[in-house]
Design a protein around this motif. Structure first.
Motif, PDB file in Angstrom:
ATOM      1  N   ASP A  56       0.832  -1.199   0.000  1.00 52.59           N
ATOM      2  CA  ASP A  56       0.000   0.000   0.000  1.00 52.59           C
ATOM      3  C   ASP A  56       0.870   1.255   0.000  1.00 52.59           C
ATOM      4  O   ASP A  56       0.517   2.267  -0.615  1.00 52.59           O
ATOM      5  CB  ASP A  56      -0.902  -0.008   1.232  1.00 52.59           C
ATOM      6  CG  ASP A  56      -1.906   1.124   1.218  1.00 52.59           C
ATOM      7  OD1 ASP A  56      -2.794   1.129   0.345  1.00 52.59           O
ATOM      8  OD2 ASP A  56      -1.803   2.031   2.076  1.00 52.59           O
ATOM      9  N   GLN A  59       3.152   1.441  -3.557  1.00 51.98           N
ATOM     10  CA  GLN A  59       2.449   1.842  -4.777  1.00 51.98           C
ATOM     11  C   GLN A  59       2.568   3.338  -5.059  1.00 51.98           C
ATOM     12  O   GLN A  59       2.432   3.772  -6.205  1.00 51.98           O
ATOM     13  CB  GLN A  59       0.976   1.435  -4.715  1.00 51.98           C
ATOM     14  CG  GLN A  59       0.147   2.196  -3.702  1.00 51.98           C
ATOM     15  CD  GLN A  59      -1.328   1.832  -3.760  1.00 51.98           C
ATOM     16  OE1 GLN A  59      -1.901   1.639  -4.842  1.00 51.98           O
ATOM     17  NE2 GLN A  59      -1.943   1.717  -2.597  1.00 51.98           N
ATOM     18  N   ARG A 146      -0.676   9.630   5.090  1.00 50.30           N
ATOM     19  CA  ARG A 146      -1.722   8.604   5.177  1.00 50.30           C
ATOM     20  C   ARG A 146      -2.461   8.848   6.487  1.00 50.30           C
ATOM     21  O   ARG A 146      -1.901   8.687   7.561  1.00 50.30           O
ATOM     22  CB  ARG A 146      -1.065   7.215   5.145  1.00 50.30           C
ATOM     23  CG  ARG A 146      -2.013   6.053   5.338  1.00 50.30           C
ATOM     24  CD  ARG A 146      -1.252   4.748   5.103  1.00 50.30           C
ATOM     25  NE  ARG A 146      -1.792   3.663   5.901  1.00 50.30           N
ATOM     26  CZ  ARG A 146      -1.412   2.396   5.802  1.00 50.30           C
ATOM     27  NH1 ARG A 146      -0.479   2.064   4.934  1.00 50.30           N
ATOM     28  NH2 ARG A 146      -1.933   1.468   6.574  1.00 50.30           N
ATOM     29  N   PRO A 171      -2.842   8.934   0.231  1.00 44.33           N
ATOM     30  CA  PRO A 171      -3.831   7.865   0.349  1.00 44.33           C
ATOM     31  C   PRO A 171      -4.961   8.308   1.274  1.00 44.33           C
ATOM     32  O   PRO A 171      -4.720   8.710   2.414  1.00 44.33           O
ATOM     33  CB  PRO A 171      -3.033   6.712   0.971  1.00 44.33           C
ATOM     34  CG  PRO A 171      -1.600   7.031   0.679  1.00 44.33           C
ATOM     35  CD  PRO A 171      -1.510   8.523   0.717  1.00 44.33           C
ATOM     36  N   GLN A 195      -6.979   5.128  -8.322  1.00 46.50           N
ATOM     37  CA  GLN A 195      -7.457   3.928  -7.635  1.00 46.50           C
ATOM     38  C   GLN A 195      -6.306   3.243  -6.902  1.00 46.50           C
ATOM     39  O   GLN A 195      -5.230   3.029  -7.462  1.00 46.50           O
ATOM     40  CB  GLN A 195      -8.060   2.950  -8.642  1.00 46.50           C
ATOM     41  CG  GLN A 195      -8.397   1.567  -8.109  1.00 46.50           C
ATOM     42  CD  GLN A 195      -9.494   1.598  -7.066  1.00 46.50           C
ATOM     43  OE1 GLN A 195     -10.561   2.143  -7.308  1.00 46.50           O
ATOM     44  NE2 GLN A 195      -9.243   1.017  -5.904  1.00 46.50           N
ATOM     45  N   SER A 196      -6.508   2.902  -5.644  1.00 48.09           N
ATOM     46  CA  SER A 196      -5.514   2.132  -4.905  1.00 48.09           C
ATOM     47  C   SER A 196      -5.422   0.720  -5.471  1.00 48.09           C
ATOM     48  O   SER A 196      -6.434   0.129  -5.868  1.00 48.09           O
ATOM     49  CB  SER A 196      -5.898   2.061  -3.422  1.00 48.09           C
ATOM     50  OG  SER A 196      -5.080   1.137  -2.743  1.00 48.09           O
ATOM     51  N   THR A 198      -4.397  -1.773  -3.651  1.00 48.04           N
ATOM     52  CA  THR A 198      -4.509  -2.715  -2.531  1.00 48.04           C
ATOM     53  C   THR A 198      -5.894  -2.758  -1.903  1.00 48.04           C
ATOM     54  O   THR A 198      -6.138  -3.571  -1.019  1.00 48.04           O
ATOM     55  CB  THR A 198      -3.480  -2.373  -1.436  1.00 48.04           C
ATOM     56  OG1 THR A 198      -3.747  -1.065  -0.930  1.00 48.04           O
ATOM     57  CG2 THR A 198      -2.060  -2.425  -1.991  1.00 48.04           C
ATOM     58  N   ASP A 199      -6.793  -1.878  -2.357  1.00 44.27           N
ATOM     59  CA  ASP A 199      -8.129  -1.802  -1.769  1.00 44.27           C
ATOM     60  C   ASP A 199      -9.082  -1.249  -2.821  1.00 44.27           C
ATOM     61  O   ASP A 199      -8.929  -0.112  -3.281  1.00 44.27           O
ATOM     62  CB  ASP A 199      -8.108  -0.888  -0.535  1.00 44.27           C
ATOM     63  CG  ASP A 199      -9.430  -0.855   0.201  1.00 44.27           C
ATOM     64  OD1 ASP A 199     -10.465  -1.243  -0.385  1.00 44.27           O
ATOM     65  OD2 ASP A 199      -9.446  -0.417   1.368  1.00 44.27           O
ATOM     66  N   ALA A 202     -10.587   2.172  -2.017  1.00 43.17           N
ATOM     67  CA  ALA A 202      -9.713   3.255  -1.599  1.00 43.17           C
ATOM     68  C   ALA A 202      -9.184   4.066  -2.783  1.00 43.17           C
ATOM     69  O   ALA A 202      -9.005   3.535  -3.883  1.00 43.17           O
ATOM     70  CB  ALA A 202      -8.543   2.724  -0.786  1.00 43.17           C
ATOM     71  N   ILE A 204      -6.328   7.415  -3.943  1.00 41.93           N
ATOM     72  CA  ILE A 204      -5.121   8.178  -3.620  1.00 41.93           C
ATOM     73  C   ILE A 204      -5.219   9.532  -4.312  1.00 41.93           C
ATOM     74  O   ILE A 204      -5.374   9.594  -5.540  1.00 41.93           O
ATOM     75  CB  ILE A 204      -3.857   7.451  -4.088  1.00 41.93           C
ATOM     76  CG1 ILE A 204      -3.785   6.054  -3.488  1.00 41.93           C
ATOM     77  CG2 ILE A 204      -2.603   8.252  -3.722  1.00 41.93           C
ATOM     78  CD1 ILE A 204      -2.739   5.159  -4.154  1.00 41.93           C
TER      79      ILE A 204
END
Length: 208
Positions: A56, A59, A146, A171, A195-196, A198-199, A202, A204
């Protein structure tokens, strides 16, 4: 989308070498041990530490030129509200020659960050153990955060460290689009939401 620990490790390995992976393995193990002493991450996320926390963080490197963080770059990376080390300590582990400044005011978190920087031999990773408002300003090439503060407040507090070329990497979880809409139109157009990896829920916030 990264959905497993194996996928997360493979993703991170694309950004670093064997020594970098060893530093991150050490960080992951130490974090789980320290989590018994102080609440650094949620207990359920320990089993997904590579996906939820390390990948996370890593990235974010996809949004900056490699010359910004590789090959002995002297560009400063400023991470606000680093907490347990995400994303700033992970970035430092990936790019040990990059000057990375971690802003964290909570004493026990500061001690943790300093111990880990020493343990991973990261002399250019500096923990600024005070509130951002009293940190002596300097120009940062990248500013990351974050869960530090709502976007309008974050931009106000970090203004003294940003230049016309500073890249913001923020994030924001599910609130990314909503937070961006709270900015005045003149400021809003300077950012977009990515777009994240890892989720699925979520986002960014990245400066243009």
């Amino acid at each position: 989308m990264i959905t497993t620990e194996e996928e997360a490790r493979s993703f991170v390995a694309e950004y670093t070498d064997v020594q970098g992976m060893e530093r991150l393995d050490h960080l992951a193990a130490a974090l789980i041990a320290e989590n018994r002493e102080q609440n650094l991450i949620s207990k359920p996320s320990e089993a997904q530490i590579w996906q939820r926390h390390i990948a996370d963080s890593v990235q974010l490197l996809s949004f900056v030129p490699r010359e910004t963080w590789q090959n002995g770059s002297e560009e400063a990376w400023l991470d606000l509200g680093t907490g347990a080390g995400f994303p700033g300590l992970v970035i430092a582990a990936i790019a040990p020659d990059l000057p990375v400044y971690l802003v964290e005011s909570r004493r026990r978190r500061v001690e943790w960050l300093e111990r880990m920087a020493t343990a991973m031999s990261l002399p250019k990773c500096v923990t600024l153990g005070q509130r951002l408002e009293v940190v002596e300003p300097f120009a940062a090439s990248v500013i990351s955060a974050r869960a530090f503060a709502p976007l309008p407040k974050l931009l106000k507090l970090s203004a003294a460290f940003s230049t016309s070329s500073t890249r913001f990497l923020l994030p924001k979880g599910r609130s990314a689009a909503q937070e961006l809409m709270k900015l005045p139109k003149s400021s809003r157009k300077l950012f977009h939401v990515e777009q994240s990896l890892t989720d699925t829920d979520a986002g960014i916030i990245v400066s243009i």
